[in-house]
Write a protein that holds these residues in place. Structure first.
Motif, PDB file in Angstrom:
ATOM      1  N   ASN A   1       0.778  -1.242   0.026  1.00 25.98           N
ATOM      2  CA  ASN A   1       0.103  -0.045   0.017  1.00 25.98           C
ATOM      3  C   ASN A   1       1.017   1.337   0.247  1.00 25.98           C
ATOM      4  O   ASN A   1       2.017   1.065   0.378  1.00 25.98           O
ATOM      5  N   LEU A   2       0.255   2.446  -0.558  1.00 30.02           N
ATOM      6  CA  LEU A   2       1.240   3.822  -0.542  1.00 30.02           C
ATOM      7  C   LEU A   2       0.363   4.788   0.168  1.00 30.02           C
ATOM      8  O   LEU A   2      -0.997   4.919  -0.215  1.00 30.02           O
ATOM      9  N   TYR A   3       0.716   5.402   1.124  1.00 27.73           N
ATOM     10  CA  TYR A   3      -0.141   6.319   1.820  1.00 27.73           C
ATOM     11  C   TYR A   3       0.761   7.700   1.911  1.00 27.73           C
ATOM     12  O   TYR A   3       2.065   7.805   1.711  1.00 27.73           O
TER      13      TYR A   3
ATOM     14  N   PRO B   1      -4.719   5.445   2.062  1.00 25.43           N
ATOM     15  CA  PRO B   1      -3.678   4.733   0.996  1.00 25.43           C
ATOM     16  C   PRO B   1      -4.331   4.127  -0.083  1.00 25.43           C
ATOM     17  O   PRO B   1      -5.460   3.679  -0.161  1.00 25.43           O
ATOM     18  N   VAL B   2      -3.470   3.909  -1.177  1.00 27.77           N
ATOM     19  CA  VAL B   2      -3.879   3.066  -2.369  1.00 27.77           C
ATOM     20  C   VAL B   2      -3.234   1.729  -2.111  1.00 27.77           C
ATOM     21  O   VAL B   2      -2.296   1.735  -1.722  1.00 27.77           O
TER      22      VAL B   2
ATOM     23  N   ALA C   1       0.417  13.933   2.747  1.00 27.16           N
ATOM     24  CA  ALA C   1       0.090  15.384   2.358  1.00 27.16           C
ATOM     25  C   ALA C   1      -1.583  15.305   1.883  1.00 27.16           C
ATOM     26  O   ALA C   1      -1.856  16.474   1.919  1.00 27.16           O
ATOM     27  N   LYS C   2      -2.017  14.445   1.738  1.00 24.81           N
ATOM     28  CA  LYS C   2      -3.589  14.095   1.420  1.00 24.81           C
ATOM     29  C   LYS C   2      -4.398  14.411   2.857  1.00 24.81           C
ATOM     30  O   LYS C   2      -3.932  13.404   3.648  1.00 24.81           O
ATOM     31  N   PRO C   3      -5.143  15.259   2.999  1.00 28.80           N
ATOM     32  CA  PRO C   3      -5.816  15.221   4.379  1.00 28.80           C
ATOM     33  C   PRO C   3      -6.858  14.119   4.875  1.00 28.80           C
ATOM     34  O   PRO C   3      -7.877  14.437   5.601  1.00 28.80           O
ATOM     35  N   PHE C   4      -7.009  12.950   3.933  1.00 32.77           N
ATOM     36  CA  PHE C   4      -8.042  12.414   4.259  1.00 32.77           C
ATOM     37  C   PHE C   4      -7.472  10.560   4.400  1.00 32.77           C
ATOM     38  O   PHE C   4      -6.379  10.474   3.824  1.00 32.77           O
ATOM     39  N   TRP C   5      -8.083   9.753   4.778  1.00 31.29           N
ATOM     40  CA  TRP C   5      -7.892   8.289   4.740  1.00 31.29           C
ATOM     41  C   TRP C   5      -8.952   7.589   4.357  1.00 31.29           C
ATOM     42  O   TRP C   5     -10.361   7.687   4.560  1.00 31.29           O
TER      43      TRP C   5
END
Length: 88
Positions: free
Chosen positions: A47-49, A66-67, A52-56
């Protein structure tokens, strides 16, 4: 072995619970270019998290963070370590 993920901001002296890694425990992590690779047991799922993105929002779609990329291959179960390969 974390099953729940959180992030901490030293500047704000604040922690934030993000959520669970569905399906397993994170066995290894690796930071690369300000992103965090997380690989969990069972099945060595990568997985990649992006902090910098404000969501989960866990999943495999382009809007996820993460994707997940799925398992790293047959015969892998417990991803005990990750390292940088040649050329980064």
């Amino acid at each position: 072995m974390p099953m729940e993920i959180f992030r901490y901001s030293p500047a704000a002296n604040r922690s934030e619970h993000l959520g669970a890694m569905p399906g397993g425990e994170v066995y290894s992590m690796l930071e690369w270019h300000n992103k965090l690779y997380l690989c969990y047991y069972g099945g060595a799922v990568m997985n990649l998290y992006d902090p910098a993105k404000p969501f989960w929002k866990y999943g495999s779609g382009p809007d996820c963070n993460p994707v997940t990329f799925g398992g790293v291959g047959d015969g892998h179960l417990r991803p005990r370590a990750m390292i940088y390969g040649p050329g980064g």
